[in-house]
Every structure is written in C-alpha cells, then in structure tokens.
Design a protein around this motif. Structure first.
Motif, short mmCIF file in Angstrom:
data_model
loop_
_atom_site.label_atom_id
_atom_site.label_comp_id
_atom_site.label_asym_id
_atom_site.label_seq_id
_atom_site.Cartn_x
_atom_site.Cartn_y
_atom_site.Cartn_z
N ASP A 164 -8.10 0.06 2.13
CA ASP A 164 -8.44 -1.14 2.87
C ASP A 164 -8.35 -2.39 2.01
O ASP A 164 -8.85 -3.44 2.38
N ARG B 293 -15.00 3.14 6.13
CA ARG B 293 -13.99 3.92 6.86
C ARG B 293 -14.49 5.32 7.13
O ARG B 293 -13.95 6.00 8.00
N SER B 294 -15.48 5.78 6.36
CA SER B 294 -16.05 7.11 6.57
C SER B 294 -17.39 7.20 5.86
O SER B 294 -17.71 6.39 5.01
N THR C 222 -14.89 -2.44 3.71
CA THR C 222 -15.06 -1.97 5.07
C THR C 222 -15.30 -0.47 5.06
O THR C 222 -14.57 0.28 4.43
#
Length: 110
Positions: free
Chosen positions: A11, A18-19, A16
C-alpha cells in the motif's frame, strides 16, 4: 483486549489496514456459533456452539491463556432428548456468572 496490527503490504507505506494478524488460536472441538466478552472483565470470553460451551481467558496481548469447559451434562438427559444451546450470555453485573439457555432448560454457572 485484542490488539490490532496493520499489515501494510503493497500500500506504499500509507499505514492502511489490509488484514489483521492472528494473535492466538485454539481448537475447541465444536463449531463456534456465538461469542460474548464479559463486560466487567474483558479477559473472559464465553464461546458456544450447538451443544458445547467454554470460557476462554485472554492474556494482556490477546493470546488465549486458559480454557474452562462448561459441563452442560447433556449426556445425563439420555440420547432420546435432543437438547441444543439457543443462547449464552454473561449475567448482568457479574464478573464470573454465565447463563446458558437451551431448548429444554436454563442454567446459571459460576
């Protein structure tokens, strides 16, 4: 009590999420249908399935530190009775009491 850590793969380093990273896992021996954190003690997690229930204790980092099986004593009712859990919850204003509602009875555990 559970810590969420970002995985920022691919990213561009923006941070951010993501998981989520798994902190702990445990085989319970039954399919989990519901969970409930104790509102007065967030380290206690009530986990229930169709015919089984357990209390998990979580450590400071979110790892499972212990397990206590709730003995519903369903086998004492005999095989002719089809008993199953409908709902489990912590008793209001209680640090350790849990309620198990089945299609045949309600039990309170301490």
């Amino acid at each position: 009590p559970l810590e969420m850590r970002a995985s920022v793969e691919g990213d561009g380093g923006s941070g951010t999420r993501r998981s989520l990273r798994s902190l702990s896992k445990m085989s319970l021996g039954f399919e989990v249908l519901s969970i409930a954190f104790n509102p007065l003690d967030e380290s206690l997690l009530l986990v229930s399935g169709f015919k089984a229930c357990a209390v998990l204790t979580l450590g400071a980092r979110g790892e499972i530190s212990s397990r206590l099986n709730v003995d519903l004593m369903l086998e004492a009712l005999g095989s002719s009775t089809s008993v199953h859990i409908i709902k489990t919850m912590w008793l209001p204003d209680s640090h350790a009491k849990a309620v198990v509602l089945t299609n045949q009875f309600v039990k309170i555990y301490d």
